[in-house]
Design an enzyme around this catalytic site. Structure first.
Site, PDB file in Angstrom:
ATOM      1  N   THR A 155      -0.661 -38.657  26.020  1.00 28.93           N
ATOM      2  CA  THR A 155      -1.754 -39.029  25.203  1.00 28.93           C
ATOM      3  C   THR A 155      -3.042 -37.955  25.641  1.00 28.93           C
ATOM      4  OG1 THR A 155      -1.131 -41.362  25.004  1.00 28.93           O
ATOM      5  CG2 THR A 155      -3.345 -40.786  24.629  1.00 28.93           C
ATOM      6  N   PHE A 189      -7.018 -37.553  25.398  1.00 26.72           N
ATOM      7  CA  PHE A 189      -8.242 -38.014  25.422  1.00 26.72           C
ATOM      8  C   PHE A 189      -9.240 -36.854  25.287  1.00 26.72           C
ATOM      9  CE2 PHE A 189      -5.065 -40.785  27.601  1.00 26.72           C
ATOM     10  CZ  PHE A 189      -5.627 -42.095  27.288  1.00 26.72           C
TER      11      PHE A 189
END
Length: 406
Positions: A289, A291
Site C-alpha cells: 500500500t 501512502f
C-alpha cells in the site's frame, strides 16, 4: 495564477489560460506556455495565535498511551514457575478498558490540547493498530499518532493546526486506487511532502485459546477480506465488513465471542490482546500500500536524491489532446509512474454538438499524474509549461522524495 507558500517554501502553481507570467519552452522549438516559477524565499511567517484566541474554538485531542493492567501482587511463597505462568497470562490480557485507547477525531468534533512541539503529531484514519498508523510510524518513528474516524477528519486536522502531518493511503498493489482520497486532494489545499510504501501482511486473529477451525465469522475491511479470499474460502467462514482492519480486531476483543475472528495486522493483535491464528494469509505476497504524507506547506524540491511530482489537470475538448498532454513528458524522457482519471464533480458531463445526430454527452475528467522528476529540474518546469498550452486547469499537488519498499 501563482499562490505563494510561506516560510521559505516553494510557491504553489495553479496554472490557467489567463496566467500573466510565462516561461518560454525553448527546449521544444520556442513554444511558450504559461508556467510560472518563483524561487524567492520569504521571511519567517507568523503562525496563528494560541488556540484560545482563535474563533475555531476546537481543542486537539492528544493520543493517550495505553496503560497496562495493574499487576497482582505475588506472595513470597509462590514458586518461580507460578510467577512465570502469571506473567505469561498477563502478557495476553488485552485492554479491559478500551476508553484508555486514543479516540478517533471526528470532522465535526475536533479537540486540542497544548502541544509542546517536542515531536511531530501525525493524523491517520482508523484506530490504533491500523496499517495507516504503521505507515505513519515508518515515516516518523518518534511521532505521536492521532487516529481519525474518517479521511476527511485527517485532512481537516492538518488544516486546523491540530496535527503537523497526515498519512493517508492512496493506492494498493492489489485493490487499486483509493478514489476518495484523490477527490479530497483536490478539495483541500494541503501539499504532498512525502510518500510511504508499506508491505501489508494480513493475519487471522482470534481470542486467546481459539483455533482457526473454531471461527464461523471473520471481520475486516472489505479490501482486506478480498485480499484474503482464498484463505477465508478454505475456512468456510462468513465475511463481515467493518470500517477498518484494526477496528475489526477491537470488536473481536471487546465482544469476547470465540467464534468470531478478524483480519488485521500483528500489531493489532498485540494492542487488543488477541492470538495470531495464521500469518500472511493474503492471496498475493506482493501486497503493498502506498501512502501520501500531507502538510500545510510544501517542501523545497532538490536534486540530491530521486524526487517525484504529483499534478492534477483538465483538458480542453479536441482530438488527441490527452496524447499531446502525455507527450510533453515523453519528449523530455520523464517517466510517468501513475495516471488516474476522476470525473469532475461540478461538471461531470460535457455536451458535444453533432450536426447529424444531435447532442452527445461525455464524462469530463480530471487527470492525476505522478512523474519521476523534481521541480528543481528545468526539464520538469518546461514540461509543465508545455502542458499548460492545452490544459484548462493545472495544479501541482506536491514535489517530494520517492520511497521504496525495504
Amino acid at each position: 495564477m501563482m499562490l505563494m507558500a510561506s516560510k521559505g517554501a516553494l510557491p504553489i502553481w495553479v496554472c490557467a489560460k489567463a496566467a500573466q507570467f510565462h516561461v518560454g519552452c525553448s527546449d521544444l522549438g520556442g513554444r511558450t506556455g504559461g508556467f510560472a516559477v518563483n524561487w524567492s524565499v520569504k521571511g519567517d511567517s507568523v503562525r496563528p495565535r494560541k488556540w484560545e484566541c482563535l474563533s475555531v474554538g476546537f481543542l486537539a485531542q492528544r493520543a493517550i498511551t495505553p496503560v497496562e493492567d495493574e499487576k497482582p501482587q505475588t506472595s513470597g511463597l509462590e514458586s518461580s514457575g507460578a510467577i512465570e505462568r502469571t506473567q505469561q497470562e498477563e502478557a495476553k490480557v488485552f485492554h479491559r478498558d478500551l476508553n484508555l485507547l486514543p479516540k478517533p477525531l471526528s470532522a465535526l468534533d475536533l479537540y486540542s490540547n497544548s502541544n509542546d512541539g517536542s515531536k511531530v503529531r501525525v493524523a491517520y484514519q482508523g484506530v490504533p493498530g491500523a496499517y495507516s498508523e504503521a505507515a505513519a510510524l515508518k515515516a516518523y518513528p518518534k511521532c505521536e499518532t492521532v487516529p481519525c474516524d474518517e479521511f476527511e477528519a485527517a485532512f481537516k486536522a492538518v488544516e486546523l493546526w491540530l496535527v503537523d502531518r497526515a498519512v493517508l493511503p492512496i493506492e494498493n498493489s492489489v485493490g487499486g486506487s483509493i478514489h476518495r482520497n484523490y477527490d479530497l486532494l483536490l478539495r483541500h489545499r494541503l501539499h504532498i511532502v512525502g510518500e510511504v510504501q508499506l508491505q501489508v501482511n494480513h493475519c487471522l486473529l482470534g481470542l486467546p485459546g481459539t483455533s482457526k477451525e473454531d471461527l464461523k465469522r471473520v471481520l475486516s475491511h472489505p479490501q482486506a477480506l478480498a485480499q484474503c479470499e482464498m484463505t477465508l474460502m478454505e475456512l468456510g467462514v462468513i465475511r463481515v465488513s467493518t470500517e477498518d482492519t484494526a477496528g475489526a480486531a477491537q470488536i473481536v476483543a471487546s465482544d469476547g465471542l470465540r467464534e468470531v475472528g478478524a483480519v488485521a495486522s500483528s500489531r493489532a493483535a498485540e494492542i487488543y490482546g488477541l492470538d495470531i491464528l495464521a500469518k500472511k494469509i493474503q492471496d498475493d505476497d506482493d501486497n503493498i500500500t502506498r501512502f501520501l504524507i500531507l502538510a500545510r506547506e510544501p517542501i523545497i524540491p532538490g536534486t540530491d536524491r530521486p524526487f517525484k511530482t504529483s499534478i492534477v489537470f483538465t483538458l480542453e475538448e479536441g482530438p488527441g489532446v490527452l496524447f499531446k498532454a502525455l507527450a510533453v513528458f515523453a519528449l523530455r524522457d520523464i517517466n510517468l509512474t501513475k495516471i488516474e482519471s476522476r470525473p469532475q464533480r461540478k461538471r461531470p458531463l460535457r455536451v458535444v454538438d453533432d450536426s447529424n445526430k444531435g447532442g452527445a454527452k461525455y464524462f469530463d475528467y480530471l487527470f492525476y499524474i505522478d512523474f519521476e522528476a523534481s521541480m528543481a529540474d528545468p526539464q520538469a518546469q518546461h514540461a509543465l509549461g508545455h502542458l499548460q498550452e492545452f490544459a484548462g486547469f493545472l495544479r501541482v499537488l506536491g514535489c517530494y522524495p520517492s520511497d521504496i519498499v525495504p
